[in-house]
Scaffold this motif. Sequence first.
Motif, short mmCIF file in Angstrom:
data_model
loop_
_atom_site.label_atom_id
_atom_site.label_comp_id
_atom_site.label_asym_id
_atom_site.label_seq_id
_atom_site.Cartn_x
_atom_site.Cartn_y
_atom_site.Cartn_z
N GLN A 1 13.81 -32.51 -8.43
CA GLN A 1 12.99 -33.75 -9.34
C GLN A 1 12.90 -35.21 -8.41
OE1 GLN A 1 14.75 -34.22 -12.98
NE2 GLN A 1 13.67 -36.32 -13.39
N ARG A 2 13.78 -35.36 -7.57
CA ARG A 2 13.77 -36.44 -6.80
C ARG A 2 12.95 -36.18 -5.74
NH1 ARG A 2 17.57 -37.72 -3.65
NH2 ARG A 2 19.02 -35.82 -3.72
N PHE A 3 12.54 -35.22 -5.09
CA PHE A 3 11.71 -34.80 -4.07
C PHE A 3 10.15 -34.58 -4.38
CE2 PHE A 3 9.77 -32.29 -0.82
CZ PHE A 3 10.42 -32.56 0.29
N GLY B 1 17.92 -37.45 3.15
CA GLY B 1 18.36 -38.24 1.81
C GLY B 1 18.05 -37.13 0.49
N TYR B 2 17.51 -36.15 0.65
CA TYR B 2 17.24 -35.06 -0.12
C TYR B 2 18.11 -33.94 -0.10
CZ TYR B 2 13.11 -38.26 -1.42
OH TYR B 2 12.58 -39.34 -1.74
N LEU B 3 17.94 -33.15 0.81
CA LEU B 3 18.54 -31.69 0.96
C LEU B 3 19.90 -31.84 1.71
CD1 LEU B 3 17.82 -28.95 -0.10
CD2 LEU B 3 17.07 -28.29 2.22
N SER C 1 6.09 -23.36 -0.21
CA SER C 1 6.94 -24.38 -0.05
C SER C 1 7.63 -24.87 -1.21
CB SER C 1 5.99 -25.62 0.43
OG SER C 1 5.37 -25.33 1.53
N ILE C 2 8.96 -24.68 -1.22
CA ILE C 2 9.86 -25.36 -2.39
C ILE C 2 11.07 -25.77 -1.25
CG2 ILE C 2 11.07 -22.86 -2.55
CD1 ILE C 2 11.34 -23.99 -5.58
N HIS C 3 11.29 -27.17 -1.58
CA HIS C 3 11.96 -27.69 -0.79
C HIS C 3 13.54 -28.18 -1.14
CE1 HIS C 3 8.42 -28.12 1.76
NE2 HIS C 3 7.99 -28.52 0.71
N ALA C 4 13.90 -27.18 -2.31
CA ALA C 4 15.25 -27.64 -3.13
C ALA C 4 15.44 -26.34 -3.77
CB ALA C 4 15.15 -28.85 -3.94
N ILE C 5 16.76 -26.35 -3.94
CA ILE C 5 16.96 -25.19 -5.02
C ILE C 5 17.93 -25.68 -6.15
CG2 ILE C 5 19.30 -24.61 -3.71
CD1 ILE C 5 16.70 -22.02 -4.73
N ARG C 6 18.09 -26.80 -6.27
CA ARG C 6 18.59 -27.73 -7.40
C ARG C 6 17.68 -28.48 -8.14
NH1 ARG C 6 24.16 -30.29 -4.47
NH2 ARG C 6 24.90 -28.18 -3.59
N LYS D 1 7.64 -5.93 -3.37
CA LYS D 1 7.51 -4.30 -3.94
C LYS D 1 5.92 -3.71 -3.50
CE LYS D 1 10.68 -4.34 -7.68
NZ LYS D 1 10.71 -4.31 -9.19
N LYS D 2 5.23 -4.83 -3.79
CA LYS D 2 3.68 -4.33 -3.62
C LYS D 2 2.86 -4.21 -2.11
CE LYS D 2 1.16 -4.17 -8.04
NZ LYS D 2 -0.08 -4.66 -8.48
N ARG D 3 3.48 -5.49 -1.54
CA ARG D 3 2.86 -5.69 -0.19
C ARG D 3 4.04 -5.76 0.85
NH1 ARG D 3 -2.47 -8.47 -0.46
NH2 ARG D 3 -2.13 -8.34 1.66
N GLY D 4 5.01 -5.52 0.67
CA GLY D 4 6.07 -5.52 1.77
C GLY D 4 6.80 -6.89 1.98
N GLU D 5 7.81 -6.90 3.19
CA GLU D 5 8.54 -7.89 3.49
C GLU D 5 7.81 -9.16 4.16
OE1 GLU D 5 10.97 -6.46 7.18
OE2 GLU D 5 11.96 -6.34 5.27
N ASP D 6 6.58 -8.84 4.90
CA ASP D 6 5.98 -9.58 5.70
C ASP D 6 4.90 -10.55 4.80
OD1 ASP D 6 7.33 -9.27 8.06
OD2 ASP D 6 5.91 -7.54 8.45
N PHE D 7 4.75 -10.22 3.46
CA PHE D 7 3.72 -10.73 2.73
C PHE D 7 4.19 -12.05 2.36
CE2 PHE D 7 1.56 -11.11 -1.31
CZ PHE D 7 0.17 -11.31 -0.96
N VAL D 8 5.39 -12.52 2.03
CA VAL D 8 5.87 -13.65 1.48
C VAL D 8 6.76 -14.47 2.40
CG1 VAL D 8 7.15 -14.87 -0.18
CG2 VAL D 8 5.80 -12.95 -0.77
N MET D 9 6.52 -15.77 2.68
CA MET D 9 7.34 -16.76 3.55
C MET D 9 7.64 -17.80 2.58
SD MET D 9 7.07 -19.86 5.56
CE MET D 9 5.38 -20.05 5.86
N ILE D 10 8.91 -18.41 2.82
CA ILE D 10 9.49 -19.63 2.20
C ILE D 10 9.36 -20.58 3.22
CG2 ILE D 10 11.43 -20.73 1.01
CD1 ILE D 10 9.91 -18.96 -0.99
N ASN D 11 8.71 -21.87 2.79
CA ASN D 11 8.96 -22.95 3.63
C ASN D 11 9.92 -24.10 3.03
OD1 ASN D 11 8.12 -24.75 5.65
ND2 ASN D 11 6.78 -25.85 4.04
N ILE D 12 10.66 -24.38 3.62
CA ILE D 12 11.84 -25.57 3.24
C ILE D 12 11.66 -26.62 4.40
CG2 ILE D 12 14.15 -25.90 2.67
CD1 ILE D 12 14.65 -23.20 2.34
N THR D 13 11.25 -27.84 3.84
CA THR D 13 11.07 -28.98 4.55
C THR D 13 12.38 -29.91 4.00
OG1 THR D 13 8.80 -28.88 4.95
CG2 THR D 13 9.89 -30.99 5.26
N HIS D 14 13.38 -30.24 5.32
CA HIS D 14 14.40 -31.19 5.19
C HIS D 14 13.77 -32.59 5.33
CE1 HIS D 14 18.69 -32.49 5.87
NE2 HIS D 14 17.91 -33.20 5.63
N ALA D 15 13.93 -33.25 3.97
CA ALA D 15 13.48 -34.62 4.05
C ALA D 15 14.80 -35.44 4.25
CB ALA D 15 12.65 -35.07 2.85
#
Length: 187
Positions: free
Chosen positions: A118-120, A158-160, A108-113, A142-156
Amino acid sequence: MIQTTSHCNSSCAFCPYGEVSKELPQGKMKETIFQKILDELSEHPQVKSVMPYLMNEPLCDSCIVDKIYMIKEKVSHASVHILTNGINLTEQIGERLIDSPIDWIGISIHAIREDTYQRFTKRRDFQEILLRITLFIEKALKKRGEDFVMINITHAPGYLTEKEKEEALDYWKNLGVKRIEYFPSPI
């Protein structure tokens, strides 16, 4: 969902952790209780997944990788995954997670800036965290393939912004992440 520790190392705007942590006892689950839960789960083949986190940061539990092994040994019929904010995702813990029997990991990483992050989260170490997550994802894909990782972005609200949302989606897609969840927060 099994919350092996009640601790979290962030203050995400949408999360009730800050309030709940003041109202409920905090600490780490006793090993005997964890083992008892696994023993009970092992007797229920209808259990499809076990998630060793709830309203906490699972990587605040220094034994989380060992517990993943225990879960897979006792409840081998179930899928196991965690959802982490990536703050404690050091190279060492990342390698251990990649080499563990965990089925997949959500981040879970809810911003890219930096300023939005910092505000979030009220944290000032965005660049270091982004680097940790990025390096982990590169190795994991590389080691586990494309199904191994998922990114979660929650839009709150006033933030994103919509523009930053697109920047975030582009960043993770360009890194090779195929599983990206984006949804509005309840606040």
